[in-house]
Design a protein around this motif. Structure first.
Motif, PDB file in Angstrom:
ATOM      1  N   GLU A  68       0.832  -1.205   0.000  1.00 55.33           N
ATOM      2  CA  GLU A  68       0.000   0.000   0.000  1.00 55.33           C
ATOM      3  C   GLU A  68       0.873   1.265   0.000  1.00 55.33           C
ATOM      4  O   GLU A  68       0.587   2.226  -0.714  1.00 55.33           O
ATOM      5  CB  GLU A  68      -0.912  -0.015   1.222  1.00 55.33           C
ATOM      6  N   LEU A  69       1.944   1.231   0.778  1.00 52.36           N
ATOM      7  CA  LEU A  69       2.861   2.380   0.777  1.00 52.36           C
ATOM      8  C   LEU A  69       3.510   2.539  -0.595  1.00 52.36           C
ATOM      9  O   LEU A  69       3.701   3.652  -1.087  1.00 52.36           O
ATOM     10  CB  LEU A  69       3.939   2.205   1.856  1.00 52.36           C
ATOM     11  N   LEU A  72       0.868   4.107  -2.933  1.00 49.66           N
ATOM     12  CA  LEU A  72       0.694   5.546  -2.677  1.00 49.66           C
ATOM     13  C   LEU A  72       1.878   6.335  -3.262  1.00 49.66           C
ATOM     14  O   LEU A  72       1.708   7.413  -3.831  1.00 49.66           O
ATOM     15  CB  LEU A  72       0.614   5.804  -1.166  1.00 49.66           C
ATOM     16  N   SER A  73       3.064   5.761  -3.118  1.00 49.28           N
ATOM     17  CA  SER A  73       4.257   6.444  -3.606  1.00 49.28           C
ATOM     18  C   SER A  73       4.290   6.509  -5.129  1.00 49.28           C
ATOM     19  O   SER A  73       4.568   7.548  -5.725  1.00 49.28           O
ATOM     20  CB  SER A  73       5.515   5.724  -3.108  1.00 49.28           C
ATOM     21  N   VAL A  77       4.660   9.719  -7.553  1.00 50.36           N
ATOM     22  CA  VAL A  77       5.860   9.946  -8.364  1.00 50.36           C
ATOM     23  C   VAL A  77       5.560   9.785  -9.852  1.00 50.36           C
ATOM     24  O   VAL A  77       6.047  10.544 -10.687  1.00 50.36           O
ATOM     25  CB  VAL A  77       6.994   8.983  -7.938  1.00 50.36           C
ATOM     26  N   THR A  83      10.226   5.588  -8.753  1.00 48.25           N
ATOM     27  CA  THR A  83       9.636   5.204  -7.469  1.00 48.25           C
ATOM     28  C   THR A  83      10.512   4.158  -6.779  1.00 48.25           C
ATOM     29  O   THR A  83      10.836   4.282  -5.602  1.00 48.25           O
ATOM     30  CB  THR A  83       8.220   4.631  -7.676  1.00 48.25           C
ATOM     31  N   LEU A  86      13.800   5.619  -5.486  1.00 45.73           N
ATOM     32  CA  LEU A  86      13.666   6.483  -4.314  1.00 45.73           C
ATOM     33  C   LEU A  86      13.265   5.701  -3.066  1.00 45.73           C
ATOM     34  O   LEU A  86      13.711   5.984  -1.962  1.00 45.73           O
ATOM     35  CB  LEU A  86      12.619   7.574  -4.582  1.00 45.73           C
ATOM     36  N   ILE A  87      12.419   4.717  -3.251  1.00 43.91           N
ATOM     37  CA  ILE A  87      11.826   4.029  -2.094  1.00 43.91           C
ATOM     38  C   ILE A  87      12.739   2.926  -1.574  1.00 43.91           C
ATOM     39  O   ILE A  87      12.587   2.473  -0.449  1.00 43.91           O
ATOM     40  CB  ILE A  87      10.449   3.447  -2.500  1.00 43.91           C
TER      41      ILE A  87
ATOM     42  N   LEU B 143       5.946  10.272   2.549  1.00 48.42           N
ATOM     43  CA  LEU B 143       5.911   9.096   1.668  1.00 48.42           C
ATOM     44  C   LEU B 143       7.314   8.490   1.692  1.00 48.42           C
ATOM     45  O   LEU B 143       8.298   9.231   1.733  1.00 48.42           O
ATOM     46  CB  LEU B 143       5.577   9.494   0.227  1.00 48.42           C
ATOM     47  N   PRO B 144       7.385   7.145   1.628  1.00 48.66           N
ATOM     48  CA  PRO B 144       8.724   6.537   1.742  1.00 48.66           C
ATOM     49  C   PRO B 144       9.661   6.885   0.581  1.00 48.66           C
ATOM     50  O   PRO B 144      10.843   6.569   0.644  1.00 48.66           O
ATOM     51  CB  PRO B 144       8.441   5.038   1.800  1.00 48.66           C
ATOM     52  N   VAL B 145       9.176   7.516  -0.474  1.00 48.06           N
ATOM     53  CA  VAL B 145      10.078   7.937  -1.546  1.00 48.06           C
ATOM     54  C   VAL B 145      10.870   9.185  -1.166  1.00 48.06           C
ATOM     55  O   VAL B 145      11.844   9.523  -1.845  1.00 48.06           O
ATOM     56  CB  VAL B 145       9.330   8.241  -2.865  1.00 48.06           C
ATOM     57  N   PHE B 146      10.447   9.865  -0.105  1.00 48.26           N
ATOM     58  CA  PHE B 146      11.171  11.085   0.264  1.00 48.26           C
ATOM     59  C   PHE B 146      12.274  10.759   1.253  1.00 48.26           C
ATOM     60  O   PHE B 146      12.029  10.508   2.429  1.00 48.26           O
ATOM     61  CB  PHE B 146      10.215  12.132   0.844  1.00 48.26           C
ATOM     62  N   ARG B 147      13.489  10.725   0.751  1.00 45.93           N
ATOM     63  CA  ARG B 147      14.653  10.641   1.626  1.00 45.93           C
ATOM     64  C   ARG B 147      15.620  11.705   1.129  1.00 45.93           C
ATOM     65  O   ARG B 147      16.280  11.540   0.111  1.00 45.93           O
ATOM     66  CB  ARG B 147      15.245   9.240   1.591  1.00 45.93           C
ATOM     67  N   GLN B 265      12.888  16.467  -5.351  1.00 48.73           N
ATOM     68  CA  GLN B 265      13.227  15.044  -5.379  1.00 48.73           C
ATOM     69  C   GLN B 265      12.464  14.314  -6.482  1.00 48.73           C
ATOM     70  O   GLN B 265      12.937  13.325  -7.022  1.00 48.73           O
ATOM     71  CB  GLN B 265      12.837  14.446  -4.028  1.00 48.73           C
ATOM     72  N   TRP B 287      10.950  11.041   5.101  1.00 45.11           N
ATOM     73  CA  TRP B 287      10.279   9.840   5.616  1.00 45.11           C
ATOM     74  C   TRP B 287      11.062   9.200   6.770  1.00 45.11           C
ATOM     75  O   TRP B 287      10.491   8.840   7.795  1.00 45.11           O
ATOM     76  CB  TRP B 287      10.096   8.844   4.465  1.00 45.11           C
ATOM     77  N   ARG B 308       0.933  14.117   3.347  1.00 46.73           N
ATOM     78  CA  ARG B 308       0.475  12.799   2.942  1.00 46.73           C
ATOM     79  C   ARG B 308       0.114  11.975   4.175  1.00 46.73           C
ATOM     80  O   ARG B 308       0.804  11.033   4.550  1.00 46.73           O
ATOM     81  CB  ARG B 308       1.551  12.112   2.089  1.00 46.73           C
ATOM     82  N   GLU B 310      -2.179   9.847   4.759  1.00 46.18           N
ATOM     83  CA  GLU B 310      -2.586   8.462   4.557  1.00 46.18           C
ATOM     84  C   GLU B 310      -1.407   7.496   4.708  1.00 46.18           C
ATOM     85  O   GLU B 310      -1.518   6.467   5.361  1.00 46.18           O
ATOM     86  CB  GLU B 310      -3.161   8.359   3.139  1.00 46.18           C
ATOM     87  N   ALA B 311      -0.274   7.843   4.092  1.00 46.24           N
ATOM     88  CA  ALA B 311       0.871   6.932   4.115  1.00 46.24           C
ATOM     89  C   ALA B 311       1.456   6.826   5.514  1.00 46.24           C
ATOM     90  O   ALA B 311       1.810   5.728   5.970  1.00 46.24           O
ATOM     91  CB  ALA B 311       1.935   7.403   3.124  1.00 46.24           C
ATOM     92  N   ARG B 314      -0.749   4.769   7.627  1.00 46.40           N
ATOM     93  CA  ARG B 314      -0.566   3.371   7.247  1.00 46.40           C
ATOM     94  C   ARG B 314       0.696   2.792   7.915  1.00 46.40           C
ATOM     95  O   ARG B 314       0.675   1.690   8.450  1.00 46.40           O
ATOM     96  CB  ARG B 314      -0.443   3.275   5.715  1.00 46.40           C
ATOM     97  N   TRP B 315       1.765   3.564   7.896  1.00 44.50           N
ATOM     98  CA  TRP B 315       3.008   3.084   8.516  1.00 44.50           C
ATOM     99  C   TRP B 315       2.801   2.851  10.011  1.00 44.50           C
ATOM    100  O   TRP B 315       3.250   1.847  10.562  1.00 44.50           O
ATOM    101  CB  TRP B 315       4.128   4.111   8.305  1.00 44.50           C
ATOM    102  N   LEU B 318       1.027  -0.314  10.528  1.00 46.48           N
ATOM    103  CA  LEU B 318       1.902  -1.465  10.296  1.00 46.48           C
ATOM    104  C   LEU B 318       2.806  -1.723  11.503  1.00 46.48           C
ATOM    105  O   LEU B 318       3.213  -2.849  11.756  1.00 46.48           O
ATOM    106  CB  LEU B 318       2.780  -1.241   9.054  1.00 46.48           C
TER     107      LEU B 318
END
Lengths: 545, 337
Positions: A68-69, A72-73, A77, A83, A86-87, B143-147, B265, B287, B308, B310-311, B314-315, B318
């Motif tokens: 799900e994460l 969303l990502s 992106v 994606t 980055l993830i 969001l986990p894409v943001f580092r 990013q 993130w 964000r 929602e993400a 969600r984390w 989890l």
């Protein structure tokens, strides 16, 4: 890998050609061998990896990241490889952040080459663990074959030429005999080695180009010194068949054989022919450029396309025949040899570009004004005694194109420019009236006007903005208020990618019609009337007669 | 007590009934506690505003002295009773003067972090972890894409471009409060001692930072001196992104436009803006910072606001942590231009 990833990053966001050139030349200066060679091969798409399918990337990532994460990502992106890059989280058990690790591009490519198809996913996964975000992106674009940085092979060769201080035609001539990572080439460009000897079986020979005929040029030219030919609206190619090798090259030396197996199969001779690539219709006539486009920019071609759009070569010149280099000979000698050769060729695939009967420049002007075939875009003049000289030598060959089509369109959107045009609204989307009284955008143009006119349009755009979308402004475009642009263009084709259903070739602003009310601009119907008839191949395949 | 009895969301913003005040209200209210001076958090027209000295000063610079009926400056760590609750401001590490607001009643504690980051930033006090029963976190880059990459390396990319394109003016878009001064400090740390030209919209805030002891070096105005044209080739010029759409840009030699923001990013975002040099520099948590902060503070419950949600929710689920989005209206992503 980091230096290469930096280069890709900068190239992707640098719009200007000269800027891109400088970035590549600097890379060639800084990166060691063999990295820089692999880097060039990646940019020119001569590096074949295709180790991993995009679907596999997704599954590699979702093994480590909650689905799900990830969804969303990805949604945010919009690009799968980006994606994943980055993830990508550190491998379980590894420290965060990872100790700095920067394997070289050469090492990464060796690792990928050494991996079998079955091992590839694991190898990619291990590499991802070792790399930083921007390098992961570069890697994923490499292994999925999706590297698009807006650099043509031609530009990369220009960068190599600039780097080594040689002429680009020298690079083009050698290119197909070289293989990545091009170490002999770099040794020569560095000044540490001999110029490599062209090793290609059927090498490319740099092309001779014509100058546009200037207004006064004809006054100084004697009709008797020149031959005239039609200028055909296809793509200029070189068909080479020598020493068992057969290749079809674009005019910049890109190997396009893969897209034209029908023509390559017919290269049943020992020669290098310069000509125009065209496609035929079932009735034998030459199809328009838009039909030819169905065959361009493809790596492979389907049986249906081969049947519907058969490739044809209209021969202009002969560069090499039976082991003899004809390029130093005068045009007339080469032409005679070409005529002799063409008598032995398959008439379904080849013919000669006819010479035109021209006694005076008036004859020529008449021919140019009313050509007998819609696939003609003008006339060519070649000195009878001209040798075949690479590049664009002065005074030997001239092109005189037909007058362009023009249409009065209404400015709809303007976008900010870059570099020297920063701060100006310099890219224009224009539209034509449809039957329901609305405007349909039909094209974009960003040149053809003077600096002073740019200032005027810019001022007008700012004063007449109705909406903004990032760097784009919508402007007033109403029947009695708006800006009419006279747009010149070379040709028109049907297009499924444009909302209006048509696409213009080389549109540019030819005049600003401050005087004209937008309501009197042209209609989409007027433009559509300029379309060539629909391709017959399509109709006949649906209802065989 | 239920957490919602202490803080609840209302159309005006986050409201504390037993203290009768709002945190970062977006409409005029009787009493406002303001985390920091970005315009989507700090608005004018309130009866009374409580904030750090710096936040109040910056609000006055931007909105004029009469921006509120009365003001009360608070020091970090100073415990102040308001109605039936005790409140304390703690550094948030976002921009100069930015604070987290701790609200406590009868031993039950909620920490509203406002906008915050964990990356070291010499232009403001560092984020101080404060444990509470409820932690209210932002999720701008949730969001986990943001580092976010190492910010000093991003400043280095700008300096490298300057040597590669010495004939072009490097025009970098920055938000006037925080990002401008942070980028300047980063460029200084990366060894750039020369002048950095600034647009008029950044002037007063840069001067204010300097007054508060944040050394920024030589920052001349990016204006053309009367009577002679000035060539900005090979220079760095900072301005608000909105200025880049205006004729202001034309005075510079062949501008190369960059933008310093966490959004850079994502390639599509950078392209949308028409940016040639995207610099990923953010004053918000990425993130990793968000999730490690939640782990570190270990609150009983997490409320997630603007961004964000929602993400991050969600984390939390989890990792077995109760969390819910706090739908506050009016806050923008990172808009401050």
């Amino acid at each position: 890998m980091r230096r290469f990833a930096d280069l890709l990053e900068r190239l992707a966001f640098t719009p200007a050609r000269n800027g891109k050139l400088r970035l590549i030349v600097d890379y060639l200066r800084e990166a060691p061998d063999p990295d820089r060679g692999w880097g060039i091969a990646a940019i020119t798409r001569d590096l074949k990896l295709d180790a991993v399918k995009p679907a596999l990337l997704r599954s590699l990532a979702t093994e480590r990241v909650d689905a799900e994460l990830f969804a969303l990502s990805y949604d945010f992106v919009g690009d799968l490889a980006e994606t994943v890059a980055l993830i990508w989280p550190p491998a379980p058990g590894l420290p965060t952040p990872m100790p700095a690790s920067d394997p070289s591009l050469g090492e990464v490519i060796d690792t990928l080459h050494a991996a079998s198809r079955r091992e590839a996913p694991q190898v990619v996964e291990r590499l991802l663990d070792r790399l930083g975000g921007s390098e992961r992106y570069a890697l994923l674009k490499l292994v999925t074959g999706g590297l698009r940085v807006g650099v043509s092979a031609r530009l990369a060769k220009q960068a190599l030429a600039d780097f080594g201080g040689v002429d680009v035609t020298e690079i083009e001539e050698l290119w197909h005999g070289l293989a990545p990572p091009y170490q002999p080439l770099f040794a020569w460009l560095d000044g540490d080695g001999e110029k490599p000897v062209s090793a290609a079986a059927a090498p490319f020979r740099p092309v001779m180009l014509a100058h546009a005929l200037g207004e006064r040029d004809l006054d100084r030219m004697a009709p008797g010194d020149f031959v005239a030919e039609w200028k055909w609206d296809g793509i200029r190619v070189q068909a080479v068949s020598e020493a068992g090798g057969r290749r079809l090259y674009s005019r910049t030396g890109d190997d396009i054989s893969g897209a034209f197996p029908d023509l390559v199969a017919a290269l049943d001779f020992d020669a290098a022919i310069d000509g125009e690539l065209l496609v035929r219709r079932p009735n034998g006539s030459i199809a328009t450029f838009s039909d030819l486009q169905q065959r361009l920019n493809r790596k492979t071609v389907s049986a249906a396309q081969l049947r519907r759009y058969p490739a044809h070569l209209r021969a202009y010149d002969l560069l090499q025949a039976d082991g003899r280099d004809l390029r130093p000979e005068p045009f007339e000698t080469r032409r005679a040899a070409l005529e002799a050769l063409s008598a032995r060729l398959d008439p379904g695939r080849f013919d000669l570009s006819p010479l035109l009967p021209v006694e005076s420049w008036e004859d020529l002007a008449r021919l140019r004004a009313a050509p007998p075939d819609p696939v003609i875009e003008g006339v060519m003049l070649k000195r009878r005694d001209s040798p075949y000289v690479p590049g664009r030598p002065k005074g030997l060959w001239f092109k005189w194109k037909r007058d362009p089509h023009v249409i009065d369109a209404v400015l709809m959107y303007a976008q900010r420019g870059h570099g020297k045009r920063s701060g100006y609204y310099s890219d224009y989307t224009f539209g034509l009236w449809t039957s329901d009284g609305s405007l349909a955008p039909v094209g974009k143009a960003y040149f053809g006007f003077t600096d002073e006119e740019l200032e005027q349009i810019d001022r007008w755009v700012r004063a007449n903005t109705t909406e903004r979308f990032g760097p784009v402004r919508a402007v007033r475009a109403e029947p009695d208020h708006g800006l009419v642009l006279e747009v010149a263009f070379e040709g028109l084709a049907r297009s499924t990618r444009h909302r209006s259903g048509v696409a213009m070739r080389f549109p540019r602003i030819s005049r600003l019609r401050w005087d004209k009310p937008p309501g009197e601009a042209d209609t989409l119907e007027t433009l559509e009337a300029l379309l060539p008839e629909p391709p017959q191949g399509l109709g006949s395949s649906r209802s065989p007669a | 007590m239920r957490p919602a009895d202490l803080l609840q969301s209302r159309p005006e913003g986050l409201y504390c009934p037993p203290g009768d005040f709002f945190i970062d209200p977006v409409r005029p209210v009787a009493r406002a506690l303001v985390t920091h001076a970005h315009s989507d958090h700090a608005t004018s027209g309130h009866g009374a505003v409580l904030a750090t000295r710096e936040t109040l000063d910056i609000m006055a610079i931007r909105m004029g002295e009469g921006f509120a009926g009365s003001v009360q400056p608070l020091r970090y760590g100073e415990r102040v009773a308001i109605g039936e609750v005790a409140t304390t401001f703690h550094p948030a590490g976002h921009v100069l003067g930015s604070a987290q607001i701790e609200v406590e009643r009868g031993g039950f504690r909620i920490v509203a972090a406002g906008d915050y980051k964990r990356t070291p930033d010499p232009t403001c006090a560092a984020f101080e972890p404060v444990r509470g029963d409820v932690f209210i976190t932002e999720a701008t880059f949730g969001l986990p894409v943001f580092r976010h990459p190492e910010p000093l390396a991003e400043a280095g990319r700008l300096l490298q471009s300057l040597t590669q394109f010495p004939e072009r003016t490097h025009l970098i878009g920055v938000y006037a409060l925080g990002k401008a001064q942070r980028l300047i400090a980063l460029l200084r740390a990366a060894g750039h001692d020369g002048p950095i030209f600034v647009h008029g919209a950044l002037r007063r805030l840069c001067d204010y930072y300097a007054e508060r002891g944040v050394a920024l070096g030589d920052l001349p105005d990016a204006t053309i001196e009367r009577g002679r044209s000035r060539d900005f080739a090979g220079q760095i010029v900072l301005g608000p992104p909105s200025a880049f759409a205006s004729a202001w840009v034309r005075r510079f030699a062949d501008p190369l436009i960059g933008f310093a923001s966490g959004w850079m990013q994502v390639r599509a975002r950078a392209r949308q803006r028409g940016v040639e040099l995207p610099l990923v520099i953010s004053d918000h948590c990425d993130w990793t910072e968000l999730t490690t902060t939640i782990d570190e503070l270990d609150p009983t419950e997490v409320w997630v606001t603007h961004g964000r949600e929602e993400a991050l929710v969600r984390w939390c689920s989890l990792t077995g942590r109760p969390a819910r989005p706090l739908h506050l209206v009016g806050y923008e992503d990172e808009a401050e231009d």
